[in-house]
Scaffold this motif. Sequence first.
Motif, PDB file in Angstrom:
ATOM      1  N   ARG A 193      62.206  19.338 100.799  1.00 41.16           N
ATOM      2  CA  ARG A 193      62.412  18.681 101.559  1.00 41.16           C
ATOM      3  C   ARG A 193      60.862  19.162 102.426  1.00 41.16           C
ATOM      4  N   ARG A 194      60.725  20.315 102.241  1.00 40.27           N
ATOM      5  CA  ARG A 194      59.521  21.232 102.541  1.00 40.27           C
ATOM      6  C   ARG A 194      57.835  20.628 101.930  1.00 40.27           C
ATOM      7  N   GLY A 195      58.064  19.718 100.736  1.00 40.28           N
ATOM      8  CA  GLY A 195      57.355  19.343 100.273  1.00 40.28           C
ATOM      9  C   GLY A 195      56.589  21.126  99.311  1.00 40.28           C
ATOM     10  N   CYS A 196      56.804  21.516  98.799  1.00 39.48           N
ATOM     11  CA  CYS A 196      56.036  23.114  99.037  1.00 39.48           C
ATOM     12  C   CYS A 196      56.188  23.710  96.781  1.00 39.48           C
ATOM     13  N   GLY A 206      61.036  17.544  89.952  1.00 38.04           N
ATOM     14  CA  GLY A 206      61.053  16.695  91.258  1.00 38.04           C
ATOM     15  C   GLY A 206      60.116  18.015  92.306  1.00 38.04           C
ATOM     16  N   VAL A 207      59.354  18.748  92.033  1.00 37.98           N
ATOM     17  CA  VAL A 207      59.002  20.650  92.263  1.00 37.98           C
ATOM     18  C   VAL A 207      58.105  21.345  91.655  1.00 37.98           C
ATOM     19  N   ARG A 208      57.136  21.281  91.824  1.00 38.12           N
ATOM     20  CA  ARG A 208      56.485  21.842  91.134  1.00 38.12           C
ATOM     21  C   ARG A 208      57.027  23.292  91.258  1.00 38.12           C
ATOM     22  N   ILE A 209      57.000  24.227  89.899  1.00 34.15           N
ATOM     23  CA  ILE A 209      57.657  25.703  89.452  1.00 34.15           C
ATOM     24  C   ILE A 209      57.279  26.480  88.573  1.00 34.15           C
ATOM     25  N   ARG A 257      68.925  26.429  92.851  1.00 31.31           N
ATOM     26  CA  ARG A 257      69.842  25.274  93.480  1.00 31.31           C
ATOM     27  C   ARG A 257      69.405  24.724  94.655  1.00 31.31           C
ATOM     28  N   TRP A 258      69.306  25.607  95.260  1.00 33.40           N
ATOM     29  CA  TRP A 258      69.310  25.728  97.323  1.00 33.40           C
ATOM     30  C   TRP A 258      67.904  25.808  97.418  1.00 33.40           C
ATOM     31  N   ALA A 259      66.616  27.162  97.267  1.00 29.02           N
ATOM     32  CA  ALA A 259      65.451  26.925  97.175  1.00 29.02           C
ATOM     33  C   ALA A 259      65.274  26.166  96.306  1.00 29.02           C
ATOM     34  N   VAL A 260      65.471  24.996  95.024  1.00 28.78           N
ATOM     35  CA  VAL A 260      64.653  23.664  95.381  1.00 28.78           C
ATOM     36  C   VAL A 260      64.691  22.812  95.977  1.00 28.78           C
ATOM     37  N   ALA A 261      66.383  22.351  96.534  1.00 27.75           N
ATOM     38  CA  ALA A 261      66.343  21.478  97.762  1.00 27.75           C
ATOM     39  C   ALA A 261      65.424  21.529  98.879  1.00 27.75           C
TER      40      ALA A 261
END
Length: 167
Positions: A32-35, A84-87, A24-28
């Motif tokens: 923020r970083r857009g990566c 919300g982020v590419r996994i 959860r922390w890494a995804v958040a």
Amino acid sequence: MSDNESRPVVVGVDGSPASLAALRWAVADARRRGCPVDVVSAWHPDYGVVIGPLPAELLVEMTPQAVKAAAQKTLDRVVEGVEGVRIRRVLVEGDPRDALVEASRDAELLVVGNRGHSAIVEAVLGSVSAHCVHHAACPVVVIRAPKTEREHASVAAAAPLTPGPLL
């Protein structure tokens, strides 16, 4: 990795509460970083010490194929619903310490959970998070497992500490 490709946030998962909190922390942070986020899970057949005969059902669960399939199932389950982020799911055979340090070579950040073993267990087994902190090629964030309601209640219900015997 090409120059125009952003480096991922790498997170180690094993299905434990601490690793889920780390995810959860890494995804958040990656949002923020857009990566992207590389979710790394390591598996290896661990036969340990077996004394005496084992039931056939247990032996089937210990095959390398079964251990790998269980690790893949855990990896798929933990990333379900992440948006919300590419996994990128990364399943690696080997020691999790080595897998995460290797993944850190191309990472923006490495995020791992801390299970909070006792000092004796950590001394015998070793700590994945401590190993990563000392050997990773990028900054490392260690996330502690969230306390359960039972842990909160037991701390609140504990008798107060006193400096000596009560008279």
